[in-house]
Design a protein around this motif. Structure first.
Motif, mmCIF file in Angstrom:
data_model
loop_
_atom_site.group_PDB
_atom_site.id
_atom_site.type_symbol
_atom_site.label_atom_id
_atom_site.label_comp_id
_atom_site.label_asym_id
_atom_site.label_seq_id
_atom_site.Cartn_x
_atom_site.Cartn_y
_atom_site.Cartn_z
ATOM 1 N N PRO A 69 38.455 46.530 52.784
ATOM 2 C CA PRO A 69 39.882 46.804 52.640
ATOM 3 C C PRO A 69 40.125 47.632 51.388
ATOM 4 C CG PRO A 69 39.375 44.565 51.937
ATOM 5 C CD PRO A 69 38.121 45.113 52.558
ATOM 6 N N THR A 70 41.204 48.381 51.393
ATOM 7 C CA THR A 70 41.547 49.166 50.217
ATOM 8 C C THR A 70 41.969 48.250 49.078
ATOM 9 O OG1 THR A 70 43.876 49.337 50.829
ATOM 10 C CG2 THR A 70 42.359 51.025 51.705
ATOM 11 N N ALA A 71 41.929 48.780 47.862
ATOM 12 C CA ALA A 71 42.381 48.001 46.708
ATOM 13 C C ALA A 71 43.824 47.561 46.895
ATOM 14 C CB ALA A 71 42.230 48.829 45.428
ATOM 15 N N ALA A 72 44.650 48.433 47.456
ATOM 16 C CA ALA A 72 46.057 48.085 47.679
ATOM 17 C C ALA A 72 46.180 46.913 48.648
ATOM 18 C CB ALA A 72 46.822 49.292 48.200
ATOM 19 N N ALA A 73 45.333 46.884 49.682
ATOM 20 C CA ALA A 73 45.378 45.786 50.647
ATOM 21 C C ALA A 73 44.950 44.470 50.011
ATOM 22 C CB ALA A 73 44.507 46.115 51.848
ATOM 23 N N VAL A 74 43.923 44.523 49.156
ATOM 24 C CA VAL A 74 43.471 43.311 48.460
ATOM 25 C C VAL A 74 44.571 42.801 47.537
ATOM 26 C CG1 VAL A 74 41.826 42.393 46.781
ATOM 27 C CG2 VAL A 74 41.032 43.903 48.618
ATOM 28 N N ILE A 75 45.193 43.703 46.796
ATOM 29 C CA ILE A 75 46.257 43.295 45.875
ATOM 30 C C ILE A 75 47.424 42.682 46.644
ATOM 31 C CG2 ILE A 75 48.016 44.180 44.285
ATOM 32 C CD1 ILE A 75 45.895 46.171 43.292
ATOM 33 N N LEU A 112 45.244 35.769 37.434
ATOM 34 C CA LEU A 112 44.910 36.680 38.521
ATOM 35 C C LEU A 112 44.914 38.102 37.959
ATOM 36 C CD1 LEU A 112 44.317 37.094 41.523
ATOM 37 C CD2 LEU A 112 46.789 37.242 41.914
ATOM 38 N N PRO A 113 43.733 38.678 37.695
ATOM 39 C CA PRO A 113 43.651 39.973 37.010
ATOM 40 C C PRO A 113 43.676 41.152 37.980
ATOM 41 C CG PRO A 113 41.458 39.048 37.205
ATOM 42 C CD PRO A 113 42.404 38.072 37.872
ATOM 43 N N ILE A 114 44.852 41.440 38.511
ATOM 44 C CA ILE A 114 45.000 42.607 39.381
ATOM 45 C C ILE A 114 46.069 43.516 38.777
ATOM 46 C CG2 ILE A 114 44.184 41.499 41.481
ATOM 47 C CD1 ILE A 114 47.057 40.987 42.281
ATOM 48 N N GLY A 115 45.782 44.809 38.796
ATOM 49 C CA GLY A 115 46.691 45.751 38.159
ATOM 50 C C GLY A 115 46.285 46.007 36.714
ATOM 51 N N ASP A 116 47.245 46.412 35.916
ATOM 52 C CA ASP A 116 47.017 46.814 34.522
ATOM 53 C C ASP A 116 47.509 45.711 33.585
ATOM 54 O OD1 ASP A 116 46.794 48.022 32.078
ATOM 55 O OD2 ASP A 116 48.121 49.704 32.524
ATOM 56 N N PRO A 117 46.634 45.160 32.733
ATOM 57 C CA PRO A 117 47.084 44.117 31.800
ATOM 58 C C PRO A 117 47.858 44.646 30.603
ATOM 59 C CG PRO A 117 44.774 44.587 31.416
ATOM 60 C CD PRO A 117 45.185 45.415 32.611
ATOM 61 N N ASP A 118 48.020 45.977 30.520
ATOM 62 C CA ASP A 118 48.804 46.589 29.451
ATOM 63 C C ASP A 118 48.170 46.389 28.077
ATOM 64 O OD1 ASP A 118 50.922 48.148 28.602
ATOM 65 O OD2 ASP A 118 52.188 46.425 28.131
ATOM 66 N N ARG A 119 46.856 46.271 28.056
ATOM 67 C CA ARG A 119 46.099 46.143 26.810
ATOM 68 C C ARG A 119 44.620 46.282 27.154
ATOM 69 N NH1 ARG A 119 48.756 40.721 25.577
ATOM 70 N NH2 ARG A 119 50.233 41.738 27.016
ATOM 71 N N PRO A 120 43.751 46.491 26.165
ATOM 72 C CA PRO A 120 42.321 46.576 26.463
ATOM 73 C C PRO A 120 41.807 45.292 27.116
ATOM 74 C CG PRO A 120 42.773 47.411 24.268
ATOM 75 C CD PRO A 120 44.046 46.774 24.746
ATOM 76 N N LEU A 121 40.740 45.425 27.888
ATOM 77 C CA LEU A 121 40.216 44.302 28.660
ATOM 78 C C LEU A 121 39.883 43.109 27.780
ATOM 79 C CD1 LEU A 121 39.203 42.990 31.247
ATOM 80 C CD2 LEU A 121 37.064 44.279 30.994
ATOM 81 N N GLU A 122 39.184 43.339 26.681
ATOM 82 C CA GLU A 122 38.796 42.216 25.815
ATOM 83 C C GLU A 122 40.022 41.525 25.220
ATOM 84 O OE1 GLU A 122 35.899 40.890 25.535
ATOM 85 O OE2 GLU A 122 34.878 42.408 26.756
ATOM 86 N N ALA A 123 41.035 42.295 24.876
ATOM 87 C CA ALA A 123 42.261 41.701 24.348
ATOM 88 C C ALA A 123 42.980 40.896 25.426
ATOM 89 C CB ALA A 123 43.180 42.795 23.792
ATOM 90 N N ALA A 124 42.903 41.368 26.671
ATOM 91 C CA ALA A 124 43.528 40.631 27.768
ATOM 92 C C ALA A 124 42.844 39.281 27.971
ATOM 93 C CB ALA A 124 43.468 41.454 29.051
ATOM 94 N N THR A 143 38.720 36.152 40.283
ATOM 95 C CA THR A 143 38.311 37.553 40.298
ATOM 96 C C THR A 143 38.035 38.010 41.730
ATOM 97 O OG1 THR A 143 36.016 36.870 39.868
ATOM 98 C CG2 THR A 143 37.358 37.501 37.974
ATOM 99 N N PRO A 144 39.001 38.678 42.391
ATOM 100 C CA PRO A 144 38.733 39.254 43.713
ATOM 101 C C PRO A 144 37.625 40.301 43.603
ATOM 102 C CG PRO A 144 41.087 39.250 43.216
ATOM 103 C CD PRO A 144 40.384 38.915 41.952
ATOM 104 N N LEU A 145 36.694 40.267 44.564
ATOM 105 C CA LEU A 145 35.536 41.153 44.509
ATOM 106 C C LEU A 145 35.603 42.193 45.625
ATOM 107 C CD1 LEU A 145 32.812 38.423 43.871
ATOM 108 C CD2 LEU A 145 33.857 39.967 42.197
ATOM 109 N N PRO A 146 35.167 43.446 45.321
ATOM 110 C CA PRO A 146 34.679 43.912 44.026
ATOM 111 C C PRO A 146 35.786 44.417 43.111
ATOM 112 C CG PRO A 146 34.385 45.639 45.639
ATOM 113 C CD PRO A 146 34.981 44.464 46.378
ATOM 114 N N LEU A 147 37.037 44.247 43.487
ATOM 115 C CA LEU A 147 38.159 44.808 42.736
ATOM 116 C C LEU A 147 38.103 44.420 41.265
ATOM 117 C CD1 LEU A 147 40.881 46.381 43.007
ATOM 118 C CD2 LEU A 147 41.980 44.154 43.322
#
Length: 315
Positions: A69-75, A112-124, A143-147
């Motif tokens: 499925p597309t990333a949009a479909a998973v989200i 649920l880490p989907i989309g943009d956390p609005d900060r660097p990954l480690e900070a999120a 963590t939905p995979l492989p998204l």
């Protein structure tokens, strides 16, 4: 050799399984890479999850994915699942969701880490750990995979562990309704004491937050099958998503003495019929990949895996 960045992708692993006449014997494993550690590769194959010691690996590589499925479909489906199982305490990191429900069920108590956390990954990830620490809970991340594989790799580096792989499966809704009204199944807008008791026995308690999770969706029904005065089978359905497209099936329980009589199918058919009347077209559910009996049952109903996810746990 495969690395943590490959988790969530389709791989093939050629392993050494023995020696004959001085020559090695090989066997190939094809599936989704679930975990990588210092000693093993864990792969979800069509026949189940296997753990392959690195010492037995002759060759391993990524292979082209099956139709994904597309990333949009998973989200979209993950957001529908969140709406169907809503935590009473919620927060956000950009697009990422933070959820808490007195520790009742992993889905309602995980980020649920989907989309943009609005900060660097480690900070999120730091923010997730702090948010759950403030509530006295261990931090969990679905963590939905492989998204969300990059998130998983970052959690690996921090020593986070993983719970068993969960499959999010979908099926067309109309075939689930069967023929006619399923006999002996009643649907209620709220769970009865009997319904809660049969579910509480499996979950080992129902805190106040559990009632919110179970009853908060606007369109929800609780299925009941009685034998005399005894509730012998139960289930829950919630219609969610854009244009009420999805029926979420959960909490389908049958007392052990009443199993293998088709009661789970009757409960599913009753909830499917109700959802079709609301305009829903598809159903989805979550089931642990290791629960082979349930996976087999759902397969006979037409369910196939849309995507999978790992619940990651802070050490």
């Amino acid at each position: 050799m495969l690395r943590r960045q490959d988790v969530g992708h389709r791989v093939v692993i050629r392993r050494i399984v023995g020696v004959r006449n001085g020559r090695p014997l090989y066997s190939d494993a094809l599936g989704e890479l679930v975990a990588v550690d210092e000693s093993n590769l864990t792969v979800a194959t069509a026949k189940g999850t296997i753990v392959i010691p690195l010492a037995e690996v002759h060759r391993a590589k990524r292979v082209p994915p099956q139709r994904r499925p597309t990333a949009a479909a998973v989200i979209a489906l993950e957001l529908a699942a969140d709406a169907a199982w809503p935590a009473p305490v919620r927060g956000k990191l950009g697009d990422w969701l933070l959820r808490s429900a007195d520790g009742w069920t992993g889905r309602a108590n995980s980020a649920l880490p989907i989309g943009d956390p609005d900060r660097p990954l480690e900070a999120a990830i730091d923010a997730i750990e702090a948010w759950y620490a403030e509530r006295g809970q261990p931090a969990l991340v679905n963590t939905p995979l492989p998204l969300a594989a990059p998130v998983g790799a970052a959690l690996d580096a921090r020593g986070w562990t993983a719970r068993p792989l969960t499959l999010l499966q979908t099926a067309p809704l109309l075939p689930l309704t069967g023929s006619g009204e399923p006999s002996g199944v009643s649907l209620a807008k709220a769970p009865s004491d009997d319904w809660l008791a049969i579910y509480e026995a499996r979950k080992s308690g129902l805190p106040p937050a559990a009632l919110h999770v179970l009853t908060a969706p606007p369109e929800v029904r609780f299925a009941n099958v009685y034998d005399g005065d005894t509730l012998v089978a139960a289930g829950r359905g919630a219609v969610v998503g854009d244009e009420r497209r999805w029926l979420h099936l959960a909490s389908i329980e049958v007392l052990e003495a009443y199993r293998r009589r088709g009661l789970a199918r009757r409960v599913t058919a009753a909830l499917a019929g109700w959802a079709v009347e609301l305009g829903a077209t598809h159903a989805f559910l979550q089931v642990e990949e290791r629960n082979t009996a349930a996976v087999a049952l759902y397969g006979t109903m037409g369910f196939t895996t849309h995507h999978s996810y790992l619940t990651r746990e802070q050490p």
